[in-house]
Write an enzyme that holds these catalytic residues in place. Structure first.
Site, PDB file in Angstrom:
ATOM      1  N   SER A  16       0.844  -1.165  -0.130  1.00 13.02           N
ATOM      2  CA  SER A  16       0.028  -0.026  -0.005  1.00 13.02           C
ATOM      3  C   SER A  16       0.873   1.304   0.017  1.00 13.02           C
ATOM      4  O   SER A  16       1.497   1.451  -1.026  1.00 13.02           O
ATOM      5  CB  SER A  16      -0.976   0.031   1.303  1.00 13.02           C
ATOM      6  OG  SER A  16      -1.905   0.858   0.925  1.00 13.02           O
ATOM      7  N   HIS A  40      -7.542  -5.385  -1.166  1.00 12.51           N
ATOM      8  CA  HIS A  40      -6.374  -4.672  -1.189  1.00 12.51           C
ATOM      9  C   HIS A  40      -5.320  -5.625  -0.103  1.00 12.51           C
ATOM     10  O   HIS A  40      -4.145  -5.435  -0.317  1.00 12.51           O
ATOM     11  CB  HIS A  40      -6.685  -3.577  -0.038  1.00 12.51           C
ATOM     12  CG  HIS A  40      -5.728  -2.628   0.227  1.00 12.51           C
ATOM     13  ND1 HIS A  40      -4.785  -2.029  -0.855  1.00 12.51           N
ATOM     14  CD2 HIS A  40      -4.954  -2.005   1.072  1.00 12.51           C
ATOM     15  CE1 HIS A  40      -3.922  -1.253  -0.460  1.00 12.51           C
ATOM     16  NE2 HIS A  40      -4.181  -1.320   0.821  1.00 12.51           N
ATOM     17  N   ASP A  57      -8.928  -4.719  -5.792  1.00 16.99           N
ATOM     18  CA  ASP A  57      -8.572  -3.811  -4.504  1.00 16.99           C
ATOM     19  C   ASP A  57      -9.814  -2.799  -4.559  1.00 16.99           C
ATOM     20  O   ASP A  57     -10.224  -2.200  -5.269  1.00 16.99           O
ATOM     21  CB  ASP A  57      -7.306  -3.270  -5.024  1.00 16.99           C
ATOM     22  CG  ASP A  57      -6.686  -2.404  -3.861  1.00 16.99           C
ATOM     23  OD1 ASP A  57      -7.393  -1.908  -3.034  1.00 16.99           O
ATOM     24  OD2 ASP A  57      -5.566  -2.243  -3.972  1.00 16.99           O
TER      25      ASP A  57
END
Length: 808
Positions: free
Chosen positions: A673, A780, A746
């Protein structure tokens, strides 16, 4: 499934992209990492522990980090920022458990719970008020059903054939040990809305000049059909389990919140209403907040909140009444907050930002002021009409305050503590709470109400050492009663008896996994409750050390270093290095330099850990500090993002080199991330790294123009910051080889898969060495066993080729 021009699916379901002289879309089957990595990542986990409120029982639920690709491939709807399974009316990517059992804490007797369907998946659980009964929320093929058993007879029985509606999570509000409230799928929900064969018209959105900056949310409603699906799946029927049957209460609605009053006679609730938004998530939709009795009749409407999109900036909040809740020390008194600055302190300067009000049933008297806050209200911890603690914060000033108040008295609050938001060293901790006559939690204090018991992580220059202390509200002194000691990291889970100072703790060390203990502080006695063995035999012998160092401008830094078992730097020489990090913003050097974490923790490993590569002959630097610090009151942390990122990386490479362990010519950096964003920037702006591993990142900040992470300025307010921080801007100067990995689905705000897709295309266009791997169905974070193993395979192969065996 649509075939995309840049990649194809094959029977195994995975695509890899490889940059050669031209782009090649490779047909690939799932691969597995080296056996030693697979052994560790697939090791069974210790059970999840749910401790009863009376501290007599632990419900233990077996769990796994991973699911199957087939389960991820089940039907899924993405509506208003939520993801649900339309077959089971459940969230589609929630936690899952199996094989429940009970552990009796005083005797350590373990009892298996029987009666569940074979292979039952448990998605929630709850102890009854007296802790004699347990509810299990069990997902079956057609939906979620309630099962119940007692601690005396652990034979689970399905209570009803009515399906639960868990699209916003499982819900239970206990009335007594036999009765509770929950949410059901309405009997009218027989067939979902049919998709229109052709659109009835275009999709139109319009703005008329009012500013409405919106962050980059995903999974939003897109058209009237999505609205109809949202209504169908999120509408729930409130029901009362009477002990023998489900009794419906009121009409079906989309429940956003639900709280039973302490006296169990009234229900505070909020329901979502139209009009919906195609730019905001469910949490911003209009809602009506009211109180009903248990016959389903409204007693009092409290607020109607329209569609709400808060402006960007520090300390922004709703201009409407917010944060409705029951006082835990009263039979049926509601308190809430009203902003005095319209929720926007940037425009409206006031003496008091918020006022807290209350109203008692039957709500026929004018609202009563409880307290007012100079800064933004954060919360109240209640005891009674004579004593409560109130918190307020200012993100703009980076401060937080705790006050002692006498609720609704008009007396001036007494300041107890004032801290910087990230000042962990001086934080006295969290007050211990105890259950009152209503079964609700209130502050534990002495009769004079001038002392509290506090639990804290015990942050210090030596790392975290959790503690129990007695805090004097008059002289503000914190007297330590017990503290975790080396070589253990021991955290307090429950204070079972504040007067006798007995605790349930979780204790671990570098070589011992976390286990539960009973601790008698006064008598200095401990009793071990659980006995979980070391889950990773392959990791035995891998050394772990928390190291401390400074970056060039003097800010204190730390990292945890893992070295292969049996490694001897004199004999074995320098090792290739894998550095794993995540940048964090701070408003001062003092906060940034505080030590975080403990050197005595057990290494619990999941798919995202870099520690696997200590088993492959690497020096692994995990939890590498990457502070981004505001250098003055006028400067935001991100104004010097790249320079500080470079200082952080240089300091980390230097310390591992100076220790004679790391090979400075064979260093990789990686992160997930915002850590992936960091990785791409370091490869573009330094020549420290041979390779990078970037998972589920964002690389073009202009695609998140209304803020990201802790950045509250918009692109138009700080265009140079957005431009300079974007590694996409510097795709033409990438150094080293970068592996991009992204979940196909995601759902994280800002990290749309297009971020990796476009960044890869930019790298390809400039002749960089890059590989782009898309993991089917993943969000994610990654959860399918097949995808996780392949991700580890890709990472290992990349590191072996471009780092361990790289030419100097």
């Amino acid at each position: 499934m649509n075939t995309k021009s840049t990649f194809v699916y094959v029977a195994a379901g995975l695509l890899s992209l490889l940059t050669l002289n031209q782009t090649v879309a490779q047909e690939a089957v799932y691969q597995r990492p080296p056996a030693v990595i697979e052994e560790v990542v697939m090791a069974p986990l210790s059970p999840a522990n749910r401790i009863s409120k009376n501290n007599q029982w632990i419900l233990q639920l077996e769990r796994s980090y991973y699911t199957s690709l087939g389960r991820l491939a089940q039907p899924e709807l993405k509506l208003a920022g939520m993801r649900i399974n339309p077959v089971t009316f459940n969230v589609s990517r929630g936690s899952e458990y199996t094989d429940p059992s009970l552990l009796h804490i005083p005797t350590q007797r373990r009892v298996t719970v029987t009666g569940l369907p074979d292979g039952a998946t448990i998605v929630g659980s709850s102890f009854s008020p007296s802790d004699t009964r347990v509810l299990l929320f069990v997902e079956e093929a057609a939906g979620i059903y309630l099962y119940s058993f007692t601690t005396e007879e652990p034979q689970a029985v399905r209570l009803s054939d009515r399906r639960l509606n868990a699209t916003t999570g499982v819900t239970v509000q206990w009335l007594d040990d036999e009765q509770f409230l929950t949410l059901l799928v309405p009997t009218s929900a027989t067939n979902p809305p049919a998709a229109p064969a052709v659109p009835v018209g275009p999709i139109i959105q319009e703005t008329s000049g009012g500013r409405e900056a919106v962050r980059t949310y995903q999974d939003l409603l897109k058209n009237p059909y999505d609205e109809a699906l949202f209504d169908y799946y999120f509408t729930a029927q409130l029901a009362h389990w009477t002990g023998t049957a489900m009794k419906e209460i009121g009409r079906p609605a989309i429940y956003a919140t639900m709280q039973l009053s302490p006296d169990k006679n009234l229900l505070l609730y909020a329901v979502v209403e139209r009009p919906y938004s195609y730019q905001l998530t469910m949490g911003s939709f209009p809602r009506r907040t009211a109180v009903m009795n248990l016959d389903g009749k409204d007693v009092k409407e409290l607020a109607r909140t329209p569609l709400l999109n808060l402006p960007t900036g520090y300390d922004m909040t709703s201009p409407y009444p917010r944060s409705f809740s029951w006082r835990p020390d009263k039979p049926a008194t509601i308190y809430w907050v009203e902003a005095q600055d319209g929720g926007n302190p940037r425009i409206n300067k006031v003496d008091f930002m918020d006022i807290v009000y209350q109203s008692a049933a039957p709500f026929d008297q004018p609202k009563q002021e409880v307290a007012r806050t100079v800064k933004r209200f954060r919360g109240i911890l209640w005891h009674d009409d004579q004593f409560a603690l109130m918190h307020e914060t200012s993100r703009a000033e980076n401060r937080t305050w705790m006050y002692r108040i006498k609720p609704a008295s008009g007396e001036k609050p007494q300041l107890i503590t004032e801290l910087a938001l990230n000042d962990r060293y001086n934080d006295p901790g969290s007050p211990v709470m105890v259950r009152n006559q209503y079964g609700r939690y209130i502050l534990y204090t002495n009769k004079a109400k001038n002392e509290l018991l506090m639990t804290s992580e015990g942050a210090s220059s030596e790392g975290d050492m959790p503690l129990l202390s007695r805090f004097n509200l008059k002289d503000k002194k914190n007297t330590i009663l017990w503290r975790s000691e080396a070589p253990y990291y021991e955290t307090i889970l429950e204070v079972t008896d504040p007067a006798k100072l007995t605790l349930i703790t979780s204790r671990q060390s570098n070589t011992e996994p976390a286990n539960l203990f009973l601790r008698d502080v006064k008598r200095k006695r401990t009793t071990q409750i659980t006995h979980f063995a070391h889950p990773y035999p392959a990791m035995e012998g891998v050394s772990q050390e928390k190291i401390f160092y400074k970056r060039a401008d003097g800010i204190d830094m730390s990292a945890t270093v893992y070295l292969p078992a049996g490694y001897n730097k004199e004999k074995d020489g320098r090792l290739p290095v894998l550095m794993w990090a995540y940048p964090r913003e701070y408003r001062s050097a003092e906060e940034a330099g505080q030590i975080r974490g403990s050197q005595y923790t057990f290494t619990s490993i999941n798919y995202g850990s870099p520690v696997f590569w200590a088993l492959r002959g690497y020096c692994v630097m995990a939890e590498v500090e990457m502070p981004i610090v505001g250098t003055s009151e006028e400067k935001e942390p991100n104004d010097n993002f790249l320079e500080q990122l470079r200082l952080n990386a240089e300091a980390a490479v230097k310390v591992i080199t100076d220790r004679g362990v790391g090979d400075p010519d064979r260093v990789a950096v990686g992160g997930h991330s915002y850590g992936a964003f960091m990785t791409a920037n370091l490869l573009a702006h330094t020549d420290l790294f041979k390779a990078g591993i970037a998972r589920s990142g964002a690389y073009n900040r202009t695609l998140t123009p209304f803020g990201f992470q802790a950045e509250t300025r918009t692109y138009w307010e700080a265009p140079e910051v957005y431009h300079t921080m974007s590694p996409f801007t510097y795709a033409n100067q990438l150094k080293g080889a970068i592996l991009l990995i992204h979940g196909e689905m995601d759902n994280n705000s800002g990290t749309f898969p297009i971020q990796s897709e476009r960044y890869y295309q930019a790298l390809k266009g400039h002749g960089a060495t890059a590989r782009y791997v898309v993991l089917p169905y993943e969000s994610h974070g990654y959860s399918a066993k097949e995808n996780v193993l392949h991700m580890l395979y890709e990472t290992d192969a990349w590191l072996e080729k471009y780092v361990k065996n790289a030419s100097k």
